[in-house]
Design a protein around this motif. Structure first.
Motif, PDB file in Angstrom:
ATOM      1  N   UNK A 283     -10.536 -20.445   3.076  1.00 29.89           N
ATOM      2  CA  UNK A 283     -10.271 -19.836   1.771  1.00 29.89           C
ATOM      3  C   UNK A 283     -10.677 -20.785   0.657  1.00 29.89           C
ATOM      4  N   UNK A 284     -11.178 -20.212  -0.412  1.00 31.93           N
ATOM      5  CA  UNK A 284     -11.634 -21.014  -1.547  1.00 31.93           C
ATOM      6  C   UNK A 284     -10.513 -21.216  -2.553  1.00 31.93           C
ATOM      7  N   UNK A 285      -9.440 -20.435  -2.415  1.00 37.44           N
ATOM      8  CA  UNK A 285      -8.337 -20.469  -3.357  1.00 37.44           C
ATOM      9  C   UNK A 285      -7.038 -20.190  -2.619  1.00 37.44           C
ATOM     10  N   UNK A 286      -5.932 -20.636  -3.212  1.00 42.13           N
ATOM     11  CA  UNK A 286      -4.618 -20.327  -2.650  1.00 42.13           C
ATOM     12  C   UNK A 286      -4.110 -18.975  -3.079  1.00 42.13           C
ATOM     13  N   UNK A 287      -4.815 -18.326  -3.988  1.00 41.04           N
ATOM     14  CA  UNK A 287      -4.407 -17.013  -4.491  1.00 41.04           C
ATOM     15  C   UNK A 287      -5.197 -15.909  -3.805  1.00 41.04           C
ATOM     16  N   UNK A 288      -4.590 -14.733  -3.763  1.00 42.41           N
ATOM     17  CA  UNK A 288      -5.256 -13.535  -3.257  1.00 42.41           C
ATOM     18  C   UNK A 288      -5.716 -13.690  -1.808  1.00 42.41           C
ATOM     19  N   UNK A 289      -4.852 -14.275  -0.975  1.00 42.44           N
ATOM     20  CA  UNK A 289      -5.077 -14.322   0.471  1.00 42.44           C
ATOM     21  C   UNK A 289      -4.311 -13.158   1.086  1.00 42.44           C
ATOM     22  N   UNK A 290      -4.970 -12.298   1.848  1.00 38.92           N
ATOM     23  CA  UNK A 290      -4.272 -11.104   2.349  1.00 38.92           C
ATOM     24  C   UNK A 290      -3.206 -11.442   3.389  1.00 38.92           C
ATOM     25  N   UNK A 291      -2.088 -10.751   3.313  1.00 40.75           N
ATOM     26  CA  UNK A 291      -1.094 -10.804   4.367  1.00 40.75           C
ATOM     27  C   UNK A 291      -1.530  -9.862   5.485  1.00 40.75           C
ATOM     28  N   UNK A 292      -0.999 -10.049   6.680  1.00 42.02           N
ATOM     29  CA  UNK A 292      -1.381  -9.209   7.806  1.00 42.02           C
ATOM     30  C   UNK A 292      -1.175  -7.726   7.504  1.00 42.02           C
ATOM     31  N   UNK A 293      -0.106  -7.405   6.777  1.00 39.17           N
ATOM     32  CA  UNK A 293       0.184  -6.001   6.481  1.00 39.17           C
ATOM     33  C   UNK A 293      -0.826  -5.399   5.510  1.00 39.17           C
ATOM     34  N   UNK A 294      -1.588  -6.251   4.815  1.00 34.52           N
ATOM     35  CA  UNK A 294      -2.607  -5.757   3.890  1.00 34.52           C
ATOM     36  C   UNK A 294      -3.937  -5.480   4.578  1.00 34.52           C
ATOM     37  N   UNK A 295      -4.061  -5.882   5.834  1.00 35.75           N
ATOM     38  CA  UNK A 295      -5.274  -5.609   6.601  1.00 35.75           C
ATOM     39  C   UNK A 295      -4.996  -4.387   7.466  1.00 35.75           C
ATOM     40  N   UNK A 296      -5.500  -3.223   7.097  1.00 37.46           N
ATOM     41  CA  UNK A 296      -5.143  -1.992   7.812  1.00 37.46           C
ATOM     42  C   UNK A 296      -5.638  -1.992   9.250  1.00 37.46           C
ATOM     43  N   UNK A 297      -4.886  -1.345  10.111  1.00 33.43           N
ATOM     44  CA  UNK A 297      -5.318  -1.171  11.486  1.00 33.43           C
ATOM     45  C   UNK A 297      -6.529  -0.243  11.521  1.00 33.43           C
ATOM     46  N   UNK A 298      -7.316  -0.362  12.572  1.00 35.00           N
ATOM     47  CA  UNK A 298      -8.440   0.540  12.804  1.00 35.00           C
ATOM     48  C   UNK A 298      -7.906   1.957  13.026  1.00 35.00           C
ATOM     49  N   UNK A 299      -8.750   2.944  12.834  1.00 30.78           N
ATOM     50  CA  UNK A 299      -8.328   4.332  13.037  1.00 30.78           C
ATOM     51  C   UNK A 299      -7.943   4.596  14.491  1.00 30.78           C
TER      52      UNK A 299
END
Length: 362
Positions: A283-299
């Motif tokens: 990561x280039x920054x400490x901000x705006x790193x996605x949490x696991x819940x923000x990465x949607x599961x595949x269909x």
């Protein structure tokens, strides 16, 4: 053991090497589609912010040798060309798709492609796939619309039909029998390069920044901020021990950015880092790193895992600088189905996350 990461670099290449039959990894130009069925349509390739058609940014040939159904496998990344859509936090201007084929298929030979240019006359751009589908003259994506005058020029949208009309089709559509023999420069495509892949050399211990380490540091910092905010007088009422801890974390953003720079220092020209499911992104920054819940599961229901990231160095090759706003990112991180499913029997949309460069890191 060396690092499991592979790095991508741009190089000039003969145009024929960047066609579909060569299974290229490349930046810019028109997409060299892998599978010919189930191509993403115009609605899937529109910017989620401004609604305009996205441009092809890059594709990565990333087969999975252990999977017979993914002997050939490609990832295709598209982006909006409007700088305003890249304001911090905006995730809408980017789309990514996955295509895969078994070794024995209806489009490509079972044997590897020849490492020699095709016969003269077979090197020009074709806007019609073997399956009969037509591609847009401007962007090279699926072109369901057709010119009402000549009925031979195809487009993905009204916007691109207008662009082509103004770029010369107004004069040529009634005269030319071979509309795709010479395609004008519509100023829409990015410059075209081959992506050359090389393994990353082993890093010095402590230079890297893993997801786990970054998230731990951030949680500690957020806890201190919360402690400060929960008091009636804010930071002024904190005891000396907490103040010292806060001071220690003041430069956390600088530390993360420095670790990013340290990791890429040996190969500063890298435009891509590939490491499917083995090591997280840097990561280039400490901000705006996605949490696991923000990465949607595949269909299909499976989790998505990190596959590759696009580095900010790519921007220098795209010629997108302007006096006002420009297309910009800190890093683009692509997550794909952990099971590598093929429910669509065509192109599956995957997930991409844009992290911006914060003010403190520039």
């Amino acid at each position: 053991m060396g690092s499991p990461v592979e790095l991508g670099f741009v190089e000039q290449a003969a145009p024929w090497r960047l066609r579909s039959a060569q299974f290229p990894s490349k930046v810019g130009g028109r997409p060299a589609w892998l599978g010919e069925s189930g191509l993403p349509g115009p609605a899937e390739l529109r910017c989620g912010r401004c609604g305009r058609p996205c441009a092809f940014l890059l594709q990565l040939y990333a087969p999975l040798p252990a999977r017979p159904d993914a002997f050939h496998r490609g990832l295709f990344l598209f982006c909006c060309r409007q700088p305003a859509c890249y304001r911090p936090g905006a995730q809408g201007p980017l789309r990514v798709f996955r295509s895969q084929l078994p070794r024995e298929n209806d489009t490509y030979s079972y044997d590897p492609p020849p490492d020699a240019p095709p016969p003269e006359g077979q090197t020009r751009v074709s806007l019609q796939l073997q399956c009969g589908a037509h591609l847009c003259r401007v962007c090279g994506c699926l072109g369901p619309k057709v010119c009402s005058k000549c009925h031979r020029a195809h487009y993905c949208s009204k916007e691109h039909q207008t662009v082509d009309w103004k770029s010369g089709h107004k004069l040529s559509c009634a005269q030319s029998a071979q509309l795709d023999a010479v395609i004008p420069d519509h100023k829409f495509l990015f410059p075209e390069y081959e992506i050359v892949i090389e393994p990353e050399e082993m890093e010095t211990p402590g230079d890297g920044q893993t997801d786990e380490g970054t998230q731990k540091d951030l949680k500690e910092y957020e806890a201190l901020e919360e402690a400060a905010g929960s008091t009636s007088e804010g930071f002024e009422s904190l005891d000396e021990e907490v103040l010292e801890a806060m001071a220690k974390h003041e430069t956390q953003e600088d530390k993360i950015f420095q670790k990013f720079k340290n990791r890429i220092a040996a190969e500063p020209e890298q435009i891509l880092r590939y490491c499917r499911g083995r090591e997280g992104p840097i990561w280039i920054s400490g901000e705006n790193i996605p949490q696991m819940k923000e990465i949607p599961h595949c269909s299909c229901g499976a989790q998505r895992i990190f596959e590759f990231q696009v580095m900010p160095q790519l921007l220098t090759h795209l010629k997108v600088d302007s006096l006002g706003e420009s297309i910009d990112w800190g890093t683009l991180v692509v997550y794909t189905c952990a099971e590598n499913c093929n429910l669509a029997n065509g192109y599956m949309e995957e997930f991409i996350w844009k992290q911006d460069i914060t003010t403190d890191s520039t």
